[in-house]
Design a protein around this motif. Structure first.
Motif, mmCIF file in Angstrom:
data_model
loop_
_atom_site.group_PDB
_atom_site.id
_atom_site.type_symbol
_atom_site.label_atom_id
_atom_site.label_comp_id
_atom_site.label_asym_id
_atom_site.label_seq_id
_atom_site.Cartn_x
_atom_site.Cartn_y
_atom_site.Cartn_z
ATOM 1 N N ASP A 121 36.888 26.429 -28.309
ATOM 2 C CA ASP A 121 37.000 24.989 -28.507
ATOM 3 C C ASP A 121 36.116 24.577 -29.668
ATOM 4 O O ASP A 121 35.021 25.111 -29.847
ATOM 5 N N PRO A 122 36.557 23.600 -30.454
ATOM 6 C CA PRO A 122 35.702 23.134 -31.543
ATOM 7 C C PRO A 122 34.469 22.435 -30.978
ATOM 8 O O PRO A 122 34.514 21.908 -29.860
ATOM 9 N N PRO A 123 33.365 22.417 -31.721
ATOM 10 C CA PRO A 123 32.158 21.756 -31.219
ATOM 11 C C PRO A 123 32.391 20.256 -31.082
ATOM 12 O O PRO A 123 33.200 19.668 -31.796
ATOM 13 N N ALA A 124 31.684 19.663 -30.142
ATOM 14 C CA ALA A 124 31.783 18.218 -29.938
ATOM 15 C C ALA A 124 31.230 17.501 -31.155
ATOM 16 O O ALA A 124 30.332 18.002 -31.830
ATOM 17 N N PRO A 125 31.746 16.319 -31.461
ATOM 18 C CA PRO A 125 31.203 15.580 -32.604
ATOM 19 C C PRO A 125 29.753 15.202 -32.350
ATOM 20 O O PRO A 125 29.333 15.031 -31.214
ATOM 21 N N PHE A 126 28.979 15.072 -33.432
ATOM 22 C CA PHE A 126 27.567 14.736 -33.330
ATOM 23 C C PHE A 126 27.415 13.341 -32.753
ATOM 24 O O PHE A 126 28.026 12.401 -33.216
ATOM 25 N N GLU A 127 26.612 13.234 -31.721
ATOM 26 C CA GLU A 127 26.404 11.947 -31.080
ATOM 27 C C GLU A 127 24.991 11.452 -31.242
ATOM 28 O O GLU A 127 24.577 10.510 -30.601
ATOM 29 N N GLY A 128 24.225 12.069 -32.109
ATOM 30 C CA GLY A 128 22.868 11.602 -32.347
ATOM 31 C C GLY A 128 21.910 12.082 -31.281
ATOM 32 O O GLY A 128 22.204 12.961 -30.493
ATOM 33 N N GLY A 129 20.775 11.454 -31.242
ATOM 34 C CA GLY A 129 19.769 11.841 -30.272
ATOM 35 C C GLY A 129 18.803 12.862 -30.840
ATOM 36 O O GLY A 129 17.641 12.867 -30.490
ATOM 37 N N LEU A 130 19.285 13.722 -31.702
ATOM 38 C CA LEU A 130 18.406 14.704 -32.302
ATOM 39 C C LEU A 130 17.573 14.028 -33.385
ATOM 40 O O LEU A 130 17.957 13.013 -33.938
ATOM 41 N N GLY A 131 16.467 14.625 -33.702
ATOM 42 C CA GLY A 131 15.570 14.011 -34.676
ATOM 43 C C GLY A 131 15.425 14.821 -35.940
ATOM 44 O O GLY A 131 16.103 15.815 -36.138
ATOM 45 N N GLY A 160 -3.822 12.424 -56.982
ATOM 46 C CA GLY A 160 -3.206 12.016 -58.236
ATOM 47 C C GLY A 160 -1.761 12.437 -58.405
ATOM 48 O O GLY A 160 -1.112 12.040 -59.361
ATOM 49 N N GLU A 161 -1.224 13.240 -57.493
ATOM 50 C CA GLU A 161 0.153 13.709 -57.588
ATOM 51 C C GLU A 161 1.111 12.714 -56.940
ATOM 52 O O GLU A 161 0.778 12.079 -55.947
ATOM 53 N N ALA A 162 2.319 12.599 -57.491
ATOM 54 C CA ALA A 162 3.369 11.764 -56.906
ATOM 55 C C ALA A 162 4.256 12.637 -56.022
ATOM 56 O O ALA A 162 4.347 13.846 -56.227
ATOM 57 N N GLY A 163 4.912 12.028 -55.044
ATOM 58 C CA GLY A 163 5.806 12.797 -54.180
ATOM 59 C C GLY A 163 6.611 11.916 -53.261
ATOM 60 O O GLY A 163 6.347 10.714 -53.132
ATOM 61 N N THR A 164 7.601 12.533 -52.632
ATOM 62 C CA THR A 164 8.481 11.851 -51.687
ATOM 63 C C THR A 164 8.710 12.766 -50.502
ATOM 64 O O THR A 164 8.863 13.974 -50.666
ATOM 65 N N VAL A 165 8.767 12.185 -49.313
ATOM 66 C CA VAL A 165 9.105 12.940 -48.109
ATOM 67 C C VAL A 165 10.125 12.113 -47.331
ATOM 68 O O VAL A 165 9.978 10.898 -47.201
ATOM 69 N N THR A 166 11.176 12.772 -46.839
ATOM 70 C CA THR A 166 12.257 12.099 -46.124
ATOM 71 C C THR A 166 12.478 12.769 -44.785
ATOM 72 O O THR A 166 12.550 13.995 -44.692
ATOM 73 N N ALA A 167 12.608 11.956 -43.734
ATOM 74 C CA ALA A 167 12.942 12.449 -42.402
ATOM 75 C C ALA A 167 13.896 11.449 -41.761
ATOM 76 O O ALA A 167 13.533 10.287 -41.563
ATOM 77 N N GLY A 168 15.107 11.879 -41.499
ATOM 78 C CA GLY A 168 16.088 10.989 -40.884
ATOM 79 C C GLY A 168 16.415 9.835 -41.804
ATOM 80 O O GLY A 168 16.762 10.019 -42.971
ATOM 81 N N HIS A 169 16.258 8.621 -41.292
ATOM 82 C CA HIS A 169 16.586 7.415 -42.046
ATOM 83 C C HIS A 169 15.366 6.818 -42.755
ATOM 84 O O HIS A 169 15.427 5.686 -43.225
ATOM 85 N N SER A 199 12.119 10.902 -34.233
ATOM 86 C CA SER A 199 12.445 11.668 -33.039
ATOM 87 C C SER A 199 13.901 11.536 -32.618
ATOM 88 O O SER A 199 14.495 12.480 -32.121
ATOM 89 N N ASP A 200 14.469 10.357 -32.794
ATOM 90 C CA ASP A 200 15.845 10.094 -32.389
ATOM 91 C C ASP A 200 16.522 9.347 -33.536
ATOM 92 O O ASP A 200 16.094 8.257 -33.903
ATOM 93 N N LEU A 201 17.564 9.942 -34.111
ATOM 94 C CA LEU A 201 18.226 9.340 -35.270
ATOM 95 C C LEU A 201 18.945 8.040 -34.931
ATOM 96 O O LEU A 201 19.360 7.316 -35.833
ATOM 97 N N ASN A 202 19.082 7.719 -33.648
ATOM 98 C CA ASN A 202 19.702 6.460 -33.244
ATOM 99 C C ASN A 202 18.689 5.338 -33.084
ATOM 100 O O ASN A 202 19.060 4.201 -32.828
ATOM 101 N N VAL A 203 17.402 5.652 -33.199
ATOM 102 C CA VAL A 203 16.331 4.676 -33.030
ATOM 103 C C VAL A 203 15.565 4.582 -34.343
ATOM 104 O O VAL A 203 15.090 5.593 -34.856
#
Length: 188
Positions: free
Chosen positions: A49-59, A69-78, A99-103
């Motif tokens: 069976d194909p995997p279920a669609p992503f429903e969030g909850g994971l982080g 003095g250094e510049a930078g960017t960090v991204t996590a989720g939204h 922690s939760d991509l829906n929150v």
């Protein structure tokens, strides 16, 4: 009429193969089917069976280590944290965790803790574009300080459906409905 023994052997061998089918062939795949009431004989390959669609909850978690003095960017989720050149007074590792991509909440860790004092304000960008029901005009960013406090400097970006909060010290943050109309806000 006389039939040679070789022809008889070939004829009997051919008939045996034709009558038994390939399921008796020693190199054919083994098929065993459960037969119960209502069960039909079906021999085939079952596809997973194909995997279920992503429903969030994971982080999501991400870190960046920068020298003073250094510049930078960090991204996590939204969430994305932008550190301009010369923001850091000392080398630091900054970790963002959603922690939760829906929150729309983010945990911020600055290591060592004394590096959480910036010379130039850093910018925390909250990307609300994945939520079509989110109206950034009514939202703002809150920082955790023994309770959620509305950020003083928040920019609303209607085109990208995002919010940017600037600060000289970082804390855990969240996006929520603003409590005071227009407090510390600018709009783009």
């Amino acid at each position: 009429m006389r039939v040679s023994p070789l022809c008889s052997v070939l004829f009997l061998g051919t008939m045996a193969v034709l009558l038994t089918g390939c399921s008796r062939n020693p190199v054919s795949p083994e098929v065993s089917l459960p037969m119960g009431s209502g069960a039909e004989a079906f021999a085939g390959t079952q596809i997973e069976d194909p995997p279920a669609p992503f429903e969030g909850g994971l982080g999501a978690t991400s870190s960046v280590t920068l020298a003073a003095g250094e510049a930078g960017t960090v991204t996590a989720g939204h969430f994305r944290l932008v550190l301009h050149k010369n923001s850091l007074k000392m080398a630091a590792t900054i970790t963002l965790t959603q922690s939760d991509l829906n929150v729309m909440e983010v945990q911020v860790e600055v290591s060592p803790p004394e590096a959480n004092d910036f010379k130039v304000p850093v910018a925390l960008v909250a990307d609300c574009s994945g939520d079509p029901t989110c109206d950034v005009n009514n939202q703002t960013v809150f920082w955790w300080n023994e309770g959620w406090e509305q950020a003083n400097s928040v920019s609303v970006h209607r085109a990208s459906n995002s919010l940017t909060a600037r600060a000289l010290r970082l804390a855990n943050g969240r996006v929520g409905e603003r409590s005071q109309a227009g407090a510390g806000r600018s709009e783009n």
